[in-house]
Each structure stands twice: as structure tokens, then as C-alpha cells.
Design an enzyme around this catalytic site. Structure first.
Site, PDB file in Angstrom:
ATOM      1  N   CYS A  82      -4.576   2.625  -3.660  1.00  0.00           N
ATOM      2  CA  CYS A  82      -3.190   3.112  -2.946  1.00  0.00           C
ATOM      3  C   CYS A  82      -1.924   2.040  -3.427  1.00  0.00           C
ATOM      4  O   CYS A  82      -1.585   2.089  -2.749  1.00  0.00           O
ATOM      5  CB  CYS A  82      -3.609   3.011  -1.935  1.00  0.00           C
ATOM      6  N   GLN A 118      -4.966  -5.225   6.869  1.00  0.00           N
ATOM      7  CA  GLN A 118      -5.604  -6.152   5.801  1.00  0.00           C
ATOM      8  C   GLN A 118      -5.764  -7.102   6.412  1.00  0.00           C
ATOM      9  O   GLN A 118      -7.288  -8.747   5.726  1.00  0.00           O
ATOM     10  CB  GLN A 118      -5.349  -5.749   4.351  1.00  0.00           C
ATOM     11  N   ASP A 156       2.702  -4.644   8.334  1.00  0.00           N
ATOM     12  CA  ASP A 156       1.104  -4.475   7.513  1.00  0.00           C
ATOM     13  C   ASP A 156       0.035  -4.687   8.310  1.00  0.00           C
ATOM     14  O   ASP A 156      -0.062  -6.195   7.416  1.00  0.00           O
ATOM     15  CB  ASP A 156       1.027  -3.226   6.949  1.00  0.00           C
ATOM     16  N   HIS A 193       0.567  -1.293   0.166  1.00  0.00           N
ATOM     17  CA  HIS A 193       0.066  -0.453  -0.353  1.00  0.00           C
ATOM     18  C   HIS A 193       0.836   1.363  -0.060  1.00  0.00           C
ATOM     19  O   HIS A 193       1.856   0.864   0.721  1.00  0.00           O
ATOM     20  CB  HIS A 193      -0.429  -0.123   1.490  1.00  0.00           C
ATOM     21  N   LYS A 207     -11.295  -1.437  10.024  1.00  0.00           N
ATOM     22  CA  LYS A 207     -11.178  -2.096   9.177  1.00  0.00           C
ATOM     23  C   LYS A 207     -11.783  -3.138   9.731  1.00  0.00           C
ATOM     24  O   LYS A 207     -11.786  -4.746   9.021  1.00  0.00           O
ATOM     25  CB  LYS A 207      -9.542  -2.264   8.228  1.00  0.00           C
TER      26      LYS A 207
HETATM   27  C1  LIG Z   1      -5.668   0.522   4.714  1.00  0.00           C
HETATM   28  C2  LIG Z   1      -4.320  -0.052   4.750  1.00  0.00           C
HETATM   29  C3  LIG Z   1      -3.461   0.996   5.609  1.00  0.00           C
HETATM   30  C4  LIG Z   1      -3.387   2.799   5.425  1.00  0.00           C
HETATM   31  O1  LIG Z   1      -4.681   2.258   7.138  1.00  0.00           O
HETATM   32  P1  LIG Z   1      -5.236   3.273   7.349  1.00  0.00           P
HETATM   33  O2  LIG Z   1      -6.161   2.785   8.089  1.00  0.00           O
HETATM   34  O3  LIG Z   1      -5.830   4.804   6.360  1.00  0.00           O
HETATM   35  O4  LIG Z   1      -3.805   4.403   8.267  1.00  0.00           O
HETATM   36  C5  LIG Z   1      -2.551   0.453   5.308  1.00  0.00           C
HETATM   37  N1  LIG Z   1      -1.905  -0.991   4.722  1.00  0.00           N
HETATM   38  C6  LIG Z   1      -2.562  -1.373   3.656  1.00  0.00           C
HETATM   39  C7  LIG Z   1      -2.549  -3.189   2.801  1.00  0.00           C
HETATM   40  C8  LIG Z   1      -3.884  -1.491   3.857  1.00  0.00           C
HETATM   41  O5  LIG Z   1      -5.622  -2.309   3.673  1.00  0.00           O
END
Ligand SMILES: *Cc1c(COP(=O)(O)O)cnc(C)c1O
Length: 404
Positions: free
Chosen positions: A362, A201, A198, A121, A224
Site C-alpha cells: 500500500c 505502525q 499515523d 501508506h 496491529k
Molecule cells: C495498516 C496501516 C494503515 C491502515 O490501517 P487500517 O487498519 O487498514 O485502517 C495506515 N497506515 C499505516 C502506516 C499502516 O501500517
């Protein structure tokens, strides 16, 4: 037994209409919907004990502090962190990544190397580019293949004694690929590099165990996973969090301040300058309770069923191509209709009450790899149904007829 009709009653928004049609919400990878149980916690906070935390001697402040710190313990338990002070409240995944990237500014030097993956992302690319600029370190990228999987042999070749950090998402938001983070963490540690995962997701679908993974940093966003926007968490191993300097200066993060010198507060407060999103943190805890009450195994099994059903149905449409075909993926389907711009498909689906994401998600490097401007992305949550998938399939067929 998992009863989706029962679950759907928890989400008030799912009974609304959009453009005269029942809402079909398939943009869960961008943000999930919020159950009444979490909404109630938010209303209760503002109705009954809204106050600033950690400083007040009065009853409301103490109540708010207690419930906020309980939420931290819930998050600790959920991710199986060793200590509650290894959980830092953030405003979300992006904030957590920037906090770590900023901290490494004082650790990295010229000649050091950072490895990121081609599936990242933007929020996991840009902070590292900025970090490299500040420190003179070099950024290297693990490439991906046509199925949307990372090429592990190239990763092994990239790793060396100069590698100081590896950053990878647990699950790709654009393609749904589940990355082999266990392998990546083990290999990175063998050359002494730290790993940040990260989890934005992955956390809506699986329950990561940070001790079992032996991961150094793990970040997530509440919005999320059935929680509110503007709050998230950074898990960091205690020794790493002690090593990193504070990210922002301000109230809450200090032990003692004089004009000559300031000493910083202990973890986790060292990284929590200013008044945090108190209500958000509490609601994040409630969202975790809600999802655990359903159970992550149940959620994963049901979502896999939805993914297989939708993949089969959508694949049967002539001229439809799915991007991201790894066997290890979550309930995300990125696709295009031959010769038709994804935005046009998304617009027609919206007229039918179906919310999907269109664009580069993104993750422009992934789109460049496939040489496409973007995709239509349908991402499913445990409150979605096969009937909704049927509506999507019908809508896509309709869009194809109208646009070709
Ligand atoms: C949504 C997302 C982000 C960013 O998350 P925020 O809540 O906008 O800070 C980063 N990495 C992944 C894989 C995402 O899906």
C-alpha cells in the site's frame, strides 16, 4: 526477564501448522496475532453482557456501557491524552484519517497547502488528494532518500504561512523507518499548521505520549497491536475536535433532533454516530493491557535484537538487497533477491509455512522511487524468535536456488 517461549503460549495460533510446517508468522505489519487474554475478553462479552450501549436502562446495557467507557479510559491513559473525550473510537486508522480529512473540508480554502510524506501508506495519501479536490488546496510531498528517510531540509523549504496541515506516519509500514515526528510537529506548529500522525505502525512497538509530542491528531488500529480488526482510535486535541464538524450523521451523535435543526452531542459522541464496535473497543482495551503488562521497553529491546539478527543473516545472502536502511527503524525488513520477483519468493516461503507480505505494501510511491514492483517484507513482533528467523533465511536461500 523476557521469556519468549512463555509469551508464545499466549497465542494459540502460533502452535498451528501451515503446509505441514510450523507456522512462522512474519506479517505482523499487516496485522498482529491475538493472545488468549484478548480472545477471552471477546468471548466473555458475547457470553455475558452483549447489549447496545449508552441508551438502555437495563442492566446489560449499563454493564456494556461501563466496560466500553473503561476501555476508552485505558486508551486515554495509554496515550496520555488529557481528556477521555479526546479519544474517538473508529473502525481503524483509515477511518480516523478520513474523519479528519473530511473535517478540514470546511476549514481549508484555495491557496492553502497540505504536506504529506513520501513514505505514506495509501490510506494517508488518497484522503488528502480527495480533500484537495474538494477545497482547492495543494498537496506537497516531503521526499525521501536512498536509506528511506525523509529529507528534512526539503520539508523546511516546503513549510510556509499557507501550510495548514502536515500528515506523516510515525513509522513507515513498508520500510520500518521511524520518522522524526517531534521535529516535524515543532516546525509545523511554528507556521501555525496542524499535524496528524499515523501511528498504525508505531503503536505495536512504542508507547506514544500525545501531550509530550504536542501532536494535534494521532490515529491507530487495534488489529496491529494484538487487538481485533475493525476498531481503532483517533486522538484529537479538544480544541481541534470541537472545531471539526461531525463526519457522519446518525444515532448517538446528536443532542436534539427536529426537522428544522439538529444539535450535536458533546465529545466524543459527536464523532461516534451509530452503534460502534462495542466488543472491539473493549478488546482493544484488553490488548493495551496485555502489551503494557509485558512493557513497551521490553518489547522494543527484544524486537531490536530480532531486527539486528535478521538484518545480519539476510545481508549475508548474495544478491539480496534490503530497502530501508535507516538507523532509526523498527523490526521490518523489506528486501528483494536480484532478478527474482518478490511474489515468487513469497510463494515458496508460504510452502515452507512462512508468512511474509509481498507487493507494494500500500505504498506504491516508495516502490516507484526504488524502481521496483514491490518487495518481500518480513515484519517481526515480540512473539517471534531467532529460530524462526533462521527458518526464513534458509527459506530465502532455497527460493534463490529454485528461482535463479
Ligand atoms: C495498516 C496501516 C494503515 C491502515 O490501517 P487500517 O487498519 O487498514 O485502517 C495506515 N497506515 C499505516 C502506516 C499502516 O501500517
Amino acid at each position: 526477564m523476557f521469556k519468549v517461549d512463555q509469551i508464545r503460549k499466549d497465542f494459540p495460533i502460533l502452535s498451528r501448522q501451515v503446509n505441514g510446517k510450523p507456522l512462522v508468522y512474519f506479517d505482523n505489519a499487516a496485522t498482529s496475532q491475538t493472545p488468549q487474554q484478548v480472545i477471552d475478553v471477546i468471548v466473555d462479552y458475547y457470553s455475558n453482557y452483549n447489549a447496545n450501549i449508552h441508551r438502555g436502562v437495563h442492566a446489560l446495557s449499563q454493564e456494556a456501557t461501563d466496560v466500553y467507557e473503561q476501555a476508552r479510559h485505558k486508551i486515554q491513559a495509554h496515550f496520555n491524552a488529557k481528556h477521555a473525550h479526546e479519544i474517538i473510537f473508529t473502525s481503524g486508522t483509515t477511518h480516523g484519517i478520513n474523519l479528519v480529512a473530511n473535517g478540514f473540508s470546511s476549514i481549508l480554502k484555495k491557496g492553502d497547502e497540505i504536506i504529506v510524506s513520501a513514505l505514506e501508506h495509501h490510506s494517508n495519501i488518497v484522503p488528502w488528494q480527495m480533500l484537495c479536490k474538494r477545497t482547492g488546496a495543494t498537496l506537497k510531498v516531503i521526499p525521501m532518500n536512498q536509506a528511506g528517510e525523509l529529507e528534512m531540509d526539503v520539508f523546511n523549504e516546503l513549510l510556509n504561512q499557507n501550510t495548514k496541515l502536515v500528515f506523516v506516519n510515525h513509522i513507515s509500514n513498508a520500510l520500518g523507518t521511524i520518522n522524526s515526528i517531534e521535529y516535524i510537529i515543532e516546525k509545523a506548529h511554528s507556521v501555525g499548521a496542524a499535524v496528524l500522525v499515523d501511528g498504525a505502525q508505531s503503536c505495536p512497538h512504542i508507547k506514544p505520549d500525545v501531550q509530550d509530542l504536542d501532536v494535534d491528531f494521532y490515529v491507530a488500529s487495534a488489529h496491529k497491536m494484538c487487538g481485533p480488526t475493525g476498531v481503532g482510535m483517533l486522538y484529537g486535541k479538544e480544541e481541534w475536535l470541537n472545531k471539526l464538524p461531525p463526519y457522519q450523521g446518525g444515532g448517538e451523535m446528536i443532542a436534539e433532533v427536529t426537522f428544522e435543526k439538529t444539535t450535536y452531542a458533546a465529545l466524543p459522541h459527536k464523532f461516534e454516530a451509530g452503534t460502534p464496535n462495542i466488543c472491539g473497543g473493549i478488546a482493544f482495551g484488553a490488548a493495551i493491557d496485555y502489551m503494557n503488562a509485558i512493557g513497551f521497553d521490553t518489547i522494543a529491546t527484544y524486537e531490536h535484537e530480532l531486527l539486528e539478527y535478521a538484518t545480519e543473516k539476510l545481508s549475508s545472502i548474495d544478491g539480496l538487497k534490503i530497502y530501508g536502511t535507516s538507523k532509526h527503524k523498527t523490526s521490518v525488513i523489506s528486501f528483494n533477491l536480484e532478478g527474482i520477483h518478490p511474489y515468487d519468493v513469497g510463494t515458496i516461503l508460504d510452502k515452507l509455512g512462512i508468512a511474509v507480505r509481498t507487493g507494494h505494501h500500500c505504498a506504491q510511491p516508495i516502490m516507484d522511487y526504488f524502481k521496483i514492483p514491490g518487495t518481500v517484507r518480513a515484519s517481526f513482533a515480540f512473539y517471534n524468535t531467532k529460530v524462526e528467523i533462521d527458518a526464513l533465511v534458509e527459506g530465502v536461500i532455497k527460493a534463490k536456488m529454485m528461482l535463479s
